[in-house]
Each structure stands twice: as structure tokens, then as C-alpha cells.
Motif scaffolding. Sequence first.
Motif, PDB file in Angstrom:
ATOM      1  N   ILE A   1      -6.515  32.907 -33.922  1.00 54.20           N
ATOM      2  CA  ILE A   1      -5.652  31.904 -33.309  1.00 54.20           C
ATOM      3  C   ILE A   1      -6.190  31.570 -31.925  1.00 54.20           C
ATOM      4  O   ILE A   1      -6.982  32.319 -31.349  1.00 54.20           O
ATOM      5  N   THR A   2      -5.755  30.435 -31.413  1.00 53.80           N
ATOM      6  CA  THR A   2      -6.006  30.090 -30.018  1.00 53.80           C
ATOM      7  C   THR A   2      -4.684  30.093 -29.279  1.00 53.80           C
ATOM      8  O   THR A   2      -3.639  29.764 -29.854  1.00 53.80           O
ATOM      9  N   LEU A   3      -4.730  30.478 -28.012  1.00 55.79           N
ATOM     10  CA  LEU A   3      -3.521  30.588 -27.208  1.00 55.79           C
ATOM     11  C   LEU A   3      -3.636  29.728 -25.960  1.00 55.79           C
ATOM     12  O   LEU A   3      -4.729  29.552 -25.412  1.00 55.79           O
ATOM     13  N   GLN A   4      -2.482  29.199 -25.518  1.00 56.82           N
ATOM     14  CA  GLN A   4      -2.405  28.442 -24.274  1.00 56.82           C
ATOM     15  C   GLN A   4      -1.180  28.888 -23.496  1.00 56.82           C
ATOM     16  O   GLN A   4      -0.201  29.373 -24.059  1.00 56.82           O
ATOM     17  N   GLY A   5      -1.227  28.657 -22.194  1.00 57.80           N
ATOM     18  CA  GLY A   5      -0.096  28.963 -21.335  1.00 57.80           C
ATOM     19  C   GLY A   5      -0.385  30.147 -20.442  1.00 57.80           C
ATOM     20  O   GLY A   5      -1.282  30.948 -20.677  1.00 57.80           O
ATOM     21  N   GLU A   6       0.400  30.236 -19.377  1.00 56.71           N
ATOM     22  CA  GLU A   6       0.270  31.346 -18.437  1.00 56.71           C
ATOM     23  C   GLU A   6       1.672  31.869 -18.133  1.00 56.71           C
ATOM     24  O   GLU A   6       2.371  31.293 -17.304  1.00 56.71           O
TER      25      GLU A   6
END
Length: 340
Positions: free
Chosen positions: A94-99
Motif C-alpha cells: 500500500i501507499t500512505l499519505q498524511g502526517e
Amino acid sequence: MPHYAALRPESVLDAVAAAGLDPDGRLLQLNSYENRVFQVFLEDGSVVVAKFYRPQRWSDAQILEEHAFALALAAADVPVVAPLALVPRDEGAITLQGEPPTLAQITLEGEPFRYSISPRRAGRAPDLEDPMVLQWLGRFLGRLHAVGAESGFKHRRTLDVATFGEAARERLLAGDFIPPDQLPAWRSTCDAALSAVREVFASVGAVRRLRLHGDCHPGNILWRDEGPHVVDLDDACTGPAVQDLWMLLSGEPQAMAAQMHQILQGYRLFMPFDARELALIEPLRTLRMIHHSAWLAERWSDPAFPAAFPFFGTGAYWSQQTSQLREQLAAMAEPPLQLY
């Protein structure tokens, strides 16, 4: 239409596992027209909710702004259910985004899906006939708006006449959803209603715009012994504060005035309220009606929508919409709600 057929039970479990959690094999699909939402049971006995976003509805930036707002609210102890920070089990799955990373993307049967995972929280409908409940809801929304006022959205929609009224009207007319025998009456009444909305907004003048829940009707508020909470900010937008208040009102004007009085008793403990915004209640109701019809039209290729809304597109539906818009014209011509 979205390729939701790829979201078979085993695919949903694989997506949750790829995000670093341990499903025990049990899941339950929850009611949701817009997205696909699943309750997933984990091996440690806890339960999470996996939300798969409708393709093309929101950009990644818009979803991440929703997540950041929810996390800011949770950090301020405002009772919302914020998405979990995800730790992938396999970096390539999977790819993840956000902080922190809260938005995942996975490919299932050749189809890309974006999703988030949140803790499960249950509740019941609030008792809006209880003045103490209304005051509590006012305090809750006052706290939510106090956080919402700290900064602004850059990517999410603004609730205004152009976006929720004029653009919705154009989508309906361009899509040929209105029967020819109903079209002239609906179009002329809609045009008159939008003109009245613009006039009221102009007469009220500039009001403060802030980050809102955006769709704060009673069905989107869950009540527990410890008070209200919300589990979804999917319709979060920028707009006037009264947008999150008026959908809690019902009945005749005198009853609504009494309800608003109770709500504002709680709300004003945390946020000031500009009483000029009371004049925007009926215009906002009008925009919601037009926008709702356009929403149904946009989703009509999704098989879930004709099954759930079989009346949409019929002559009876558009005749009813025309009648309701005429009622809104009369309501907008009346003096605004008066507090006591």
C-alpha cells in the motif's frame, strides 16, 4: 460508476491487514451511500471501521484536510472519531499519505482504492426535545467551531450559492434528469429561489466563515452517556457557523426559536454567534434541497441509488421539488428567526 465489486470480503480484510492491523476474519458492511464502509473485528478483540472512499469524489488533498481537522478536534478533546495512524506491514502493498499517515491506497483486482481506518464508536440518536440535550449539543458545536476557526481549509469546498446552488442547478439541467412536462416549472422556481438566496446573503453581508462539520443533521450525531460525538467529517466544508446549527431545528418558527435559544446557550460558552446568521437558515435549507437533487443525479449510475431512491426522476418527485422550492420562496420572504 465506482468498481465497488472489487471490494469482496477477503479484499477488505487484506486491505486492513496491509495497513498493519490483524483481522480475525469477521466483518460487517455498514450502511453508506457515498462510500463503502465495513466494521472489521480484530484478533485482539477490538473493532475498527474501514472506509473506502468513492473514486473521484474527493482529491487526496481534500481527504487529508478532513483527517487533519478530525485529528485537531481529537487533540482538543472534542469528541470526534479520528482516523488511525497506519503502519504498513509490507511497504510495497500500500501507499500512505498524511502526517501522521492516515490515508492508504491499495490495488484490488486491478482497481485502486483509497481508504482509512478508525476506531468503532456507537451511539443513539440525541433527544432533541430535551432542552439540556440541546444545550449540550450547543457546547459540543461551540467547541468544534472554536477549533475550526483556528485555521482554514485550502482544498475542501466552500458552502456558497455558486457551489451548492448554481453549479447543482447546471448539473441537473445538463443531465436531462427532469421530465419535459416538469422542467419549465422547476427551472423557473429554482431560478427564483436562487435569486432570493442571493438577495438574503447580500442583505446579511459578510459573516465569518470557518471549518464546519458541514452535514450536522441528527442522524450524523451519536449520543452516548458521556454526550454527543460524530464519527464522520466526510462533508466538512467552509461556511457560516449557522450551517451546523439549523439542521437540529424542527417545527414551527416559534418552536425553532426556542430550540435555537437552548443551543446558543451552550454554544456561546465557547464561541460567539453572529445573530445576523439566523437570516441564512432558510437560504441554506434551499441550497441543501437543490444540492441533494444534484447529488442523487450524480450517483445514479451506482446501482445502490436507484434501489434506495426509486422515486428520483419521476414526475411526482420533480413536482414535489417545485412545490417545496415555492415554500422556500415564501419562507425566505418572512422575517428571520427571532431569538428571545
